[in-house]
Design an enzyme around this catalytic site. Sequence first.
Site, PDB file in Angstrom:
ATOM      1  N   ASP A  86     -10.202 -16.292 -15.959  1.00 47.03           N
ATOM      2  CA  ASP A  86     -10.897 -16.860 -14.807  1.00 47.03           C
ATOM      3  C   ASP A  86     -11.947 -17.890 -15.247  1.00 47.03           C
ATOM      4  OD1 ASP A  86     -11.217 -16.452 -11.858  1.00 47.03           O
ATOM      5  OD2 ASP A  86     -13.269 -15.967 -12.414  1.00 47.03           O
TER       6      ASP A  86
ATOM      7  N   ASP B 145      -5.709 -10.416 -15.408  1.00 47.27           N
ATOM      8  CA  ASP B 145      -6.698 -11.424 -15.033  1.00 47.27           C
ATOM      9  C   ASP B 145      -8.032 -10.957 -15.612  1.00 47.27           C
ATOM     10  OD1 ASP B 145      -8.121 -13.355 -13.563  1.00 47.27           O
ATOM     11  OD2 ASP B 145      -6.816 -13.091 -11.818  1.00 47.27           O
TER      12      ASP B 145
ATOM     13  N   ASP C 100       0.849  -1.196   0.000  1.00 46.08           N
ATOM     14  CA  ASP C 100       0.000   0.000   0.000  1.00 46.08           C
ATOM     15  C   ASP C 100       0.881   1.243   0.000  1.00 46.08           C
ATOM     16  OD1 ASP C 100      -1.889   1.958   0.442  1.00 46.08           O
ATOM     17  OD2 ASP C 100      -2.112   1.501   2.569  1.00 46.08           O
TER      18      ASP C 100
ATOM     19  N   ASP D 112      -4.125   3.835   3.045  1.00 48.25           N
ATOM     20  CA  ASP D 112      -5.542   3.507   3.260  1.00 48.25           C
ATOM     21  C   ASP D 112      -5.744   2.020   3.607  1.00 48.25           C
ATOM     22  OD1 ASP D 112      -5.140   2.213   0.867  1.00 48.25           O
ATOM     23  OD2 ASP D 112      -6.806   3.157  -0.195  1.00 48.25           O
TER      24      ASP D 112
ATOM     25  N   ASP E 101      -1.848  -1.217  -3.686  1.00 46.45           N
ATOM     26  CA  ASP E 101      -2.193  -0.471  -4.901  1.00 46.45           C
ATOM     27  C   ASP E 101      -1.068  -0.541  -5.933  1.00 46.45           C
ATOM     28  OD1 ASP E 101      -0.298   1.405  -3.934  1.00 46.45           O
ATOM     29  OD2 ASP E 101      -1.853   2.289  -2.660  1.00 46.45           O
TER      30      ASP E 101
ATOM     31  N   HIS F 125      -4.303 -17.233  -4.709  1.00 49.68           N
ATOM     32  CA  HIS F 125      -5.154 -16.464  -3.791  1.00 49.68           C
ATOM     33  C   HIS F 125      -6.411 -17.218  -3.344  1.00 49.68           C
ATOM     34  CE1 HIS F 125      -6.896 -16.147  -7.701  1.00 49.68           C
ATOM     35  NE2 HIS F 125      -7.999 -15.631  -7.186  1.00 49.68           N
ATOM     36  N   ASP F 126      -6.658 -18.408  -3.896  1.00 51.22           N
ATOM     37  CA  ASP F 126      -7.859 -19.180  -3.551  1.00 51.22           C
ATOM     38  C   ASP F 126      -7.581 -20.342  -2.607  1.00 51.22           C
ATOM     39  OD1 ASP F 126      -9.518 -17.691  -5.201  1.00 51.22           O
ATOM     40  OD2 ASP F 126      -9.256 -19.029  -6.921  1.00 51.22           O
TER      41      ASP F 126
ATOM     42  N   GLU G  86      -7.884 -20.632 -16.247  1.00 53.82           N
ATOM     43  CA  GLU G  86      -8.071 -21.264 -14.935  1.00 53.82           C
ATOM     44  C   GLU G  86      -9.214 -22.240 -15.059  1.00 53.82           C
ATOM     45  OE1 GLU G  86      -9.639 -20.873 -10.497  1.00 53.82           O
ATOM     46  OE2 GLU G  86     -10.613 -20.038 -12.260  1.00 53.82           O
TER      47      GLU G  86
HETATM   48  O1  ISL Z   1     -11.483 -21.437  -4.291  1.00 51.46           O
HETATM   49  C1  ISL Z   1     -12.387 -22.029  -4.810  1.00 51.46           C
HETATM   50  C2  ISL Z   1     -13.636 -22.281  -4.140  1.00 51.46           C
HETATM   51  O2  ISL Z   1     -13.350 -22.743  -2.894  1.00 51.46           O
HETATM   52  C3  ISL Z   1     -12.319 -22.443  -6.178  1.00 51.46           C
HETATM   53  O3  ISL Z   1     -13.286 -23.365  -6.477  1.00 51.46           O
HETATM   54  C4  ISL Z   1     -12.495 -21.186  -7.007  1.00 51.46           C
HETATM   55  O4  ISL Z   1     -13.746 -20.628  -6.769  1.00 51.46           O
HETATM   56  C5  ISL Z   1     -12.444 -21.515  -8.454  1.00 51.46           C
HETATM   57  O5  ISL Z   1     -11.179 -22.024  -8.683  1.00 51.46           O
HETATM   58  C6  ISL Z   1     -12.667 -20.279  -9.293  1.00 51.46           C
HETATM   59  O6  ISL Z   1     -11.828 -19.246  -8.875  1.00 51.46           O
HETATM   60  C7  ISL Z   1     -11.811 -18.054  -9.603  1.00 51.46           C
HETATM   61  O7  ISL Z   1     -13.106 -17.534  -9.811  1.00 51.46           O
HETATM   62  C8  ISL Z   1     -13.819 -17.105  -8.677  1.00 51.46           C
HETATM   63  C9  ISL Z   1     -12.995 -16.219  -7.741  1.00 51.46           C
HETATM   64  O8  ISL Z   1     -13.654 -16.075  -6.515  1.00 51.46           O
HETATM   65  C10 ISL Z   1     -11.623 -16.788  -7.506  1.00 51.46           C
HETATM   66  O9  ISL Z   1     -10.863 -15.903  -6.705  1.00 51.46           O
HETATM   67  C11 ISL Z   1     -11.011 -17.008  -8.853  1.00 51.46           C
HETATM   68  O10 ISL Z   1      -9.669 -17.431  -8.784  1.00 51.46           O
HETATM   69  C12 ISL Z   1     -15.002 -16.341  -9.192  1.00 51.46           C
HETATM   70  O11 ISL Z   1     -14.568 -15.366 -10.092  1.00 51.46           O
END
Ligand code: ISL
Length: 551
Positions: A202, A101, A24, A28, A32, A330-331, A257
């Site tokens: 995505d 993305d 950041d 805030d 960024d 990040h998931d 993805e």
């Molecule tokens: O982390 C998951 C659910 O627990 C995965 O199933 C994830 O939702 C899936 O891989 C899709 O992810 C992508 O699309 C989502 C978003 O929330 C995720 O951050 C993104 O990487 C919806 O856009």
Amino acid sequence: MTTFTKAWWKEEVIYQIYPRSFKDSTGDGIGDLRGIISKLDYITDLGVDIIWLSPIYQSPNDDNGYDISDYYSIHPEFGTMADFDELLAGLHKRGMRLIMDVVFNHSSDEHKWFEVSRSSKDNEYRDYYFWRKGKEGAPPNNWKSFFGGSAWEYDERTEEYYLHLFTKRQPDLNWENPAVRKSIYEILRFWLDKGIDGFRMDVIPLISKRLEFEDSPYEALNDTIEHIYSNGPKVHQYINEMYEKVLQDYDIMTVGEGPGISKEVGLAYVGHDRGELNMIFHLDHMFLGHGPLGKFDPVDYSWKDIKRLFQEWDTAMGESGWISIFLDNHDFPRLVSRFGNDKEYHIESAKLLALMILTLRGTPCIYQGSELGMTNVCFDYIAEYRDVETINYHKEFIDRGLTTGQFLKLVHEHGRDNARTPMQWNSSDHAGFSKGQPWINVNPNYITINAAEVLADTDSIFYFYKEMLLYRKSHKTLIYGSYEELVQPSENLFAYKREDADHEFLIIMNHSDTIVHFDIDVRDFSLEIQNISNKMSQVLLPWEARMYLRN
Ligand code: ISL
């Protein structure tokens, strides 16, 4: 042996930045673009090549930017288009690339397309989304959202339901409508013409729906994802059209993805002659351990399953397809917490996992903070969590009569916020991420796990990544060479060979807390890389990893 076509996107390494949590610059509490710009020398020093930025577009942030309300503008909390241009130029000047993305399975409910679409049954954007009548006062079918609850939301204004495979604020776009596809292609061109180097797409296998909208016969969410939501009848037609109309005009990389992309159908997305995508992030190994109700319904799995998946995927891709290699993003939880031992063998196992992602066949993708050994976080209070998935499932758990305490245990292991706590730059307040209160609390272990620490110690995880990144660059065998697992008696030993006409490498790793003997003849090999100093020849210490090269 190997006849792979060469490509820069096979040779380079991706580093994923989750901009909200990287750095950041304004105080805030939200990372960024200028924050990223201030860290370009750090990224350059690490030695990665391609930066993947999680979404930075205008968004109400119901799903942290994966709900886009304007694909053409930068969210003010991240900065301005001028900041973006400066970031892109800064990366290019340093010889790096930038991929964006793009989220086109759905938009935000605040996108103007959806605002008009929902306003009446008869407007030019109605068919940008899927509107259906209910069945006797209930949703049109039994589909469940990825984030809990029905995948249909009733809208009183027009007395119909709309489809949302994610949150109700992420309505699914209708790719059947040529106007939707045209709008999407224009957006892609807008960003490509700015000079970016590619896209991470995505949930790309979800874009073609099975329009009969029949009930899913499956109990397990993952089966429904694979057979009902993903790989719909026109998915390849759409991706191919996107390639023909836009992508093929640029020297870029694309990575899709792919929840629901199995090894049986993977090549159809990335086969060299398909005119679709360059590579995919398949999620098979990431979904291991997800039970019938998903990640918060865990089941056991072992290294045997992980090894089997890597071998099966490599065989499935053969010489004509390509995947990305990653163990977190990040998931998902932090790789060292999930696949390593983030306590007694924190440094050892973090290095072992680095060796693994940089020597399997595919384009490695490193998630921000892995190079510091960042770990999962265990917040004490549910109120400290920010992820919509965690918040929604918490409600479902309480409705099912479970306690917040029981749920928190699962979140500590599986929640997405594990990967989203701020990057730990140093041991000052808020881990040096921000001068203000961060949007999500920092992991308290920032006092010892942080960038300043690893940069000051030449034996650190950071320098191990750096060494491996350099090594991979100068040894093409690790990129194009064949892959073959060397099956070992111990389940926790993962050993494989990478080979081409010039070189033969052996990678041998002990994924466990105990000493293990390995059964591979290394007499004609020299030891090139090792994460722990150990002179015993056929014995690996806990979490020891070695790479040998044939003399
Ligand atoms: O982390 C998951 C659910 O627990 C995965 O199933 C994830 O939702 C899936 O891989 C899709 O992810 C992508 O699309 C989502 C978003 O929330 C995720 O951050 C993104 O990487 C919806 O856009």
